[in-house]
Design a protein around this motif. Structure first.
Motif, PDB file in Angstrom:
ATOM      1  N   ASP A 154       0.864  -1.186   0.000  1.00 15.37           N
ATOM      2  CA  ASP A 154       0.000   0.000   0.000  1.00 15.37           C
ATOM      3  C   ASP A 154       0.892   1.224   0.000  1.00 15.37           C
ATOM      4  OD1 ASP A 154       1.006   0.087   2.562  1.00 15.37           O
ATOM      5  OD2 ASP A 154      -0.835  -0.626   3.513  1.00 15.37           O
ATOM      6  N   GLU A 155       0.298   2.362   0.330  1.00 20.80           N
ATOM      7  CA  GLU A 155       1.099   3.582   0.280  1.00 20.80           C
ATOM      8  C   GLU A 155       2.226   3.585   1.311  1.00 20.80           C
ATOM      9  OE1 GLU A 155      -2.471   4.382   2.982  1.00 20.80           O
ATOM     10  OE2 GLU A 155      -2.077   3.434   1.036  1.00 20.80           O
ATOM     11  N   ASP A 156       2.158   2.689   2.316  1.00 20.52           N
ATOM     12  CA  ASP A 156       3.205   2.622   3.344  1.00 20.52           C
ATOM     13  C   ASP A 156       4.330   1.659   2.969  1.00 20.52           C
ATOM     14  OD1 ASP A 156       1.815   4.388   4.988  1.00 20.52           O
ATOM     15  OD2 ASP A 156       0.590   2.772   5.819  1.00 20.52           O
ATOM     16  N   GLY A 157       4.211   0.972   1.826  1.00 18.61           N
ATOM     17  CA  GLY A 157       5.271   0.070   1.391  1.00 18.61           C
ATOM     18  C   GLY A 157       4.806  -1.366   1.275  1.00 18.61           C
ATOM     19  N   LEU A 158       5.773  -2.276   1.291  1.00 18.65           N
ATOM     20  CA  LEU A 158       5.511  -3.701   1.113  1.00 18.65           C
ATOM     21  C   LEU A 158       5.509  -4.386   2.472  1.00 18.65           C
ATOM     22  CD1 LEU A 158       5.160  -5.687  -1.304  1.00 18.65           C
ATOM     23  CD2 LEU A 158       7.585  -6.227  -1.034  1.00 18.65           C
ATOM     24  N   HIS A 159       4.501  -5.260   2.698  1.00 18.44           N
ATOM     25  CA  HIS A 159       4.353  -5.918   4.002  1.00 18.44           C
ATOM     26  C   HIS A 159       4.215  -7.420   3.796  1.00 18.44           C
ATOM     27  CE1 HIS A 159       3.383  -1.823   5.436  1.00 18.44           C
ATOM     28  NE2 HIS A 159       2.606  -1.761   4.354  1.00 18.44           N
ATOM     29  N   GLU A 160       4.780  -8.184   4.727  1.00 15.20           N
ATOM     30  CA  GLU A 160       4.647  -9.637   4.699  1.00 15.20           C
ATOM     31  C   GLU A 160       4.028 -10.108   6.001  1.00 15.20           C
ATOM     32  OE1 GLU A 160       7.238 -13.781   4.265  1.00 15.20           O
ATOM     33  OE2 GLU A 160       8.248 -11.883   4.708  1.00 15.20           O
ATOM     34  N   THR A 161       2.953 -10.898   5.890  1.00 17.19           N
ATOM     35  CA  THR A 161       2.317 -11.521   7.051  1.00 17.19           C
ATOM     36  C   THR A 161       2.516 -13.026   6.915  1.00 17.19           C
ATOM     37  OG1 THR A 161       0.657  -9.772   7.122  1.00 17.19           O
ATOM     38  CG2 THR A 161       0.197 -11.792   8.363  1.00 17.19           C
ATOM     39  N   ARG A 162       3.284 -13.600   7.799  1.00 14.12           N
ATOM     40  CA  ARG A 162       3.623 -15.008   7.684  1.00 14.12           C
ATOM     41  C   ARG A 162       2.540 -15.887   8.292  1.00 14.12           C
ATOM     42  NH1 ARG A 162      10.130 -15.804   8.405  1.00 14.12           N
ATOM     43  NH2 ARG A 162      10.748 -14.065   7.045  1.00 14.12           N
ATOM     44  N   GLY A 163       2.338 -17.055   7.665  1.00 16.46           N
ATOM     45  CA  GLY A 163       1.394 -18.028   8.197  1.00 16.46           C
ATOM     46  C   GLY A 163       2.016 -18.819   9.330  1.00 16.46           C
ATOM     47  N   ASP A 164       1.182 -19.693   9.933  1.00 15.84           N
ATOM     48  CA  ASP A 164       1.673 -20.539  11.019  1.00 15.84           C
ATOM     49  C   ASP A 164       2.544 -21.663  10.459  1.00 15.84           C
ATOM     50  OD1 ASP A 164       0.222 -19.416  13.404  1.00 15.84           O
ATOM     51  OD2 ASP A 164      -1.485 -19.825  12.081  1.00 15.84           O
ATOM     52  N   SER A 165       3.447 -22.155  11.301  1.00 17.60           N
ATOM     53  CA  SER A 165       4.353 -23.238  10.882  1.00 17.60           C
ATOM     54  C   SER A 165       3.669 -24.588  11.042  1.00 17.60           C
ATOM     55  CB  SER A 165       5.649 -23.187  11.705  1.00 17.60           C
ATOM     56  OG  SER A 165       6.310 -21.974  11.493  1.00 17.60           O
ATOM     57  N   LEU A 166       2.506 -24.709  10.394  1.00 15.38           N
ATOM     58  CA  LEU A 166       1.730 -25.946  10.405  1.00 15.38           C
ATOM     59  C   LEU A 166       1.451 -26.356   8.971  1.00 15.38           C
ATOM     60  CD1 LEU A 166      -0.831 -25.034  13.210  1.00 15.38           C
ATOM     61  CD2 LEU A 166       1.113 -26.580  13.438  1.00 15.38           C
ATOM     62  N   HIS A 167       1.302 -27.658   8.749  1.00 17.26           N
ATOM     63  CA  HIS A 167       1.052 -28.170   7.409  1.00 17.26           C
ATOM     64  C   HIS A 167      -0.189 -29.045   7.427  1.00 17.26           C
ATOM     65  CE1 HIS A 167       5.044 -26.717   6.438  1.00 17.26           C
ATOM     66  NE2 HIS A 167       5.465 -27.301   7.570  1.00 17.26           N
ATOM     67  N   ILE A 168      -0.929 -29.005   6.363  1.00 16.32           N
ATOM     68  CA  ILE A 168      -2.254 -29.622   6.322  1.00 16.32           C
ATOM     69  C   ILE A 168      -2.176 -31.026   5.734  1.00 16.32           C
ATOM     70  CG2 ILE A 168      -4.538 -29.443   5.224  1.00 16.32           C
ATOM     71  CD1 ILE A 168      -4.244 -26.428   5.472  1.00 16.32           C
ATOM     72  N   GLY A 169      -2.926 -31.980   6.403  1.00 16.56           N
ATOM     73  CA  GLY A 169      -3.090 -33.319   5.859  1.00 16.56           C
ATOM     74  C   GLY A 169      -2.034 -34.311   6.270  1.00 16.56           C
ATOM     75  N   TYR A 170      -0.909 -33.846   6.809  1.00 23.98           N
ATOM     76  CA  TYR A 170       0.176 -34.756   7.155  1.00 23.98           C
ATOM     77  C   TYR A 170      -0.153 -35.517   8.436  1.00 23.98           C
ATOM     78  CZ  TYR A 170       2.951 -32.369   3.639  1.00 23.98           C
ATOM     79  OH  TYR A 170       3.421 -31.860   2.463  1.00 23.98           O
ATOM     80  N   ASN A 171       0.508 -36.610   8.631  1.00 23.78           N
ATOM     81  CA  ASN A 171       0.263 -37.477   9.784  1.00 23.78           C
ATOM     82  C   ASN A 171       0.971 -36.905  11.004  1.00 23.78           C
ATOM     83  OD1 ASN A 171      -0.484 -39.582  11.410  1.00 23.78           O
ATOM     84  ND2 ASN A 171       0.971 -41.051  10.556  1.00 23.78           N
TER      85      ASN A 171
END
Length: 657
Positions: free
Chosen positions: A553-570
């Motif tokens: 946005d006008e304030d620059g580039l931003h990164e929002t990281r997801g959780d360190s979890l993975h879907i479907g794995y055992n």
């Protein structure tokens, strides 16, 4: 024939190279060793020479000094010097003085009386001259009395004798220890030089100096004559006048200070009259002189002394090399030549050739094998056309079957691509939901395991970037299963947030993949970045399973990281995801991606692009329209990748409100 010649040339070349390397290495080792030996020998020689000369000087001088001191300490002579006017003492004193003549090698002695300043030379009845304090020629007398040393030496020209002599000046003292004059003897300078200084070897030099550097003894008689005639120190020739530069002067001065009043012999390099020399200098405390012995480098012992040994070594090595070449030629290359000639005959289609076997060594066994081989080749050649026709027919048939199978497989994969593309959002769907958008999707194979998802519910838009396990056909199957499951879960739970959708999707996918069944070894799953966009409320909700959400946005580039979890794995643990609320602003651009783009190899060393590299690219294009961004990003990714090959599917989508 050519093969035989080439083998000989290669072998001879290798032997010559080894010979040259051996000679060079041996020469280096020899010269290094001989240089060290020569230097060590030269230093030992010159130190010994210095010690011998010092001993010779002391042996020569101590006798003269002892006799001069005995003369100066003679009671009758001393009594006469105190009572010059007592004529009864003159005759006995003269007779006593004459008695020393036979013991003094030069036969010349003198007496100088302080009270009268009279100078007597052999005859005390008539002085040769009267000494004057202001006269330069007589300064030696007054300086000796002032120093009041037991004795001193000086090289001086005696006018009455018309000669330059080395004078031993002994202080004569009264009973109270006060100096009353000097007495001593004068040594012929030629005798001194011939006995001590002059050497038969032209490369060996001995120089005697005092602590000021004035030359007291030198093989060059002109220098001795000059210093003997000079009445002041300023006009005398010093050792420093014979050295090459000031650096050499400082070195010698420093050495003089180091060894003064010590028995140490200092060995060092010195440039003397244009020659590179090794010098040994020692202090002679009895004379207060320094003995400097110089030997020209490479003159005592050098590598040339070992020249016969060098020639013998080179000739011996050459004989050995020639012997090796002769033996190799007769035992190896000549038999190989016969084999080569026979092989050329066989290559022209004549299989009747046989090689005579003379020895049962390795080459003999090789010749026997060659004979057997030619017989077998002749046998197989007779049936070769039939065998070739049969094999050609079999290979052609197998090739046709492989081509047919490959076509069926490729047709299936192309059809799978068509089916997979049907689950991707259509362009008009994306156009209706966003003012601008782009999708960069590059599977590793024809089909892949990455895809993007779009779903609209009553008041919300759901968009996701998904990275399934694997790539190719298995990955494509995963994308189709994930697309159906995610669509069903969102339709059934449209009021839920992305943080609630992801756990439900996880358990549903895990159950579908039967992760807890007999297929535990097939541990499959996916990563996902899921966004719920509520335009009416003006905000966006994001939850991530291993993937981030990026926006500008006008304030620059931003990164929002997801959780360190993975879907479907055992993975046996509770799944809870973080929900991030982001306010939607006009002109805001959002990006979803899979980790294949982060792992894209490139640059100078083939490292992955990484988060920093991707953020730099996005920041550099953030001011452009999304159409322009798509072209610019593709260009920069292509430049970064260079000649490296990507390792995984990758996906990058961008959309703007």
């Amino acid at each position: 024939m050519n093969t035989d010649k080439s083998l000989n040339k290669v072998f001879i070349s290798i032997v010559i190279i080894i010979y040259i390397i051996t000679i060079l290495f041996s020469a280096y080792a020899f010269f290094s060793t001989s240089t060290r030996i020569s230097e060590k020998y030269l230093k030992s020689f010159i130190q010994t020479q210095n010690e011998m000369e010092t001993s010779s000087i002391l042996s020569f001088m101590e006798k003269e000094i002892a006799m001069s001191r005995k003369l100066a300490e003679d009671p009758l002579i001393r009594k006469w010097m105190i009572n010059l006017n007592d004529m009864e003492l003159t005759q006995p004193a003269q007779e006593q003085l004459d008695s020393y003549r036979d013991f003094i090698s030069s036969g010349t002695h003198f007496i100088a009386v302080k009270s009268s300043l009279n100078y007597y030379l052999e005859d005390i009845e008539q002085p040769v001259k009267t000494l004057k304090k202001g006269l330069t020629a007589d300064r030696w007398f007054f300086e000796a009395l002032e120093k009041n040393e037991d004795y001193s030496l000086n090289v001086d020209y005696q006018e009455s004798l018309g000669e330059i002599r080395l004078w031993i000046n002994v202080t004569v003292r009264d009973e109270h220890g006060e100096p009353i004059g000097l007495a001593g003897s004068g040594i012929y300078i030629n005798d001194f030089l011939n006995e001590i200084i002059i050497h038969e070897e032209s490369n060996l030099h001995t120089i005697l100096i005092n602590d000021k550097g004035h030359i007291q003894g030198h093989a060059d008689k002109s220098i001795m004559d000059h210093n003997g005639m000079s009445k002041t120190d300023d006009t005398k020739i010093t050792i420093f006048d014979l050295l090459e530069n000031e650096k050499q002067d400082e070195l010698l001065k420093q050495t003089i200070q180091e060894i003064k009043n010590t028995t140490q012999i200092k060995i060092f390099d010195l440039q003397y009259q244009g020659m590179d020399c090794v010098a040994a200098m020692g202090f002679i405390p009895q004379l207060n002189w320094y003995n400097l012995v110089l030997a020209q480098k490479d003159s005592i012992m050098s590598w040339r002394d070992f020249l016969p040994l060098i020639v013998l070594f080179v000739i011996s090595a050459l004989v050995i090399i020639l012997s090796i070449i002769f033996i190799f030629t007769n035992l190896i290359t000549n038999p190989i030549k016969k084999l080569t000639d026979a092989a050329e005959i066989v290559s022209k289609g004549n299989y009747d050739v046989q090689i005579p076997i003379k020895k049962r060594d390795e080459i003999g066994r090789l010749s026997s094998s060659f004979n057997t081989m030619t017989k077998e080749i002749k046998k197989y050649t007779e049936n070769l056309e039939l065998l070739v026709a049969e094999r050609t027919n079999e290979l052609q048939q197998a090739n046709e079957e492989l081509s047919s199978a490959q076509k069926r497989i490729m047709d299936s994969i192309e059809y799978a691509k068509l089916i997979q593309s049907s689950v991707f959002p259509a362009k008009d769907e994306m156009d209706n939901k966003f003012s601008e958008h782009f999708e960069i999707y590059e599977p590793l194979d024809i089909v892949g395991g990455d895809f993007y998802f779009l779903k609209e519910t009553d008041e919300d838009i759901w968009v996701a970037g998904i990275d399934c396990t694997g790539h190719g056909v298995p990955g494509a199957f995963m994308t189709m299963m994930a697309n159906v499951l995610l669509k069903d879960i969102i339709e059934a739970n449209s009021n839920a947030g992305p943080d609630e959708i992801l756990p439900r999707f996880h358990y549903k996918l895990k159950d579908s993949l039967k992760s807890q069944s007999k297929f535990d070894h097939l541990d499959n799953g996916l990563d996902m970045a899921l966004c719920k966009i509520s335009r009416n409320k003006g905000h966006l909700e994001f939850s991530g399973a291993g993937l981030p959400f990026i926006y500008s946005d006008e304030d620059g580039l931003h990164e929002t990281r997801g959780d360190s979890l993975h879907i479907g794995y055992n993975i046996a643990k509770e799944y809870s995801f973080t929900k991030h609320d982001i306010k939607i602003k006009a002109g805001m651009t959002c990006y979803l991606l899979t980790d294949g783009i982060l792992d894209l190899p490139g640059g100078k060393k083939g490292f992955g692009l990484g988060r920093t590299g991707l953020m730099d690219i996005l920041e550099s294009v953030s001011h452009l329209s999304l159409k322009e961004q798509e072209e610019a990003i593709k260009k920069q990714l292509k430049t970064y990748k260079g000649d490296y090959h990507k390792k995984d599917d990758f996906l990058l989508i961008g959309f703007r409100f």
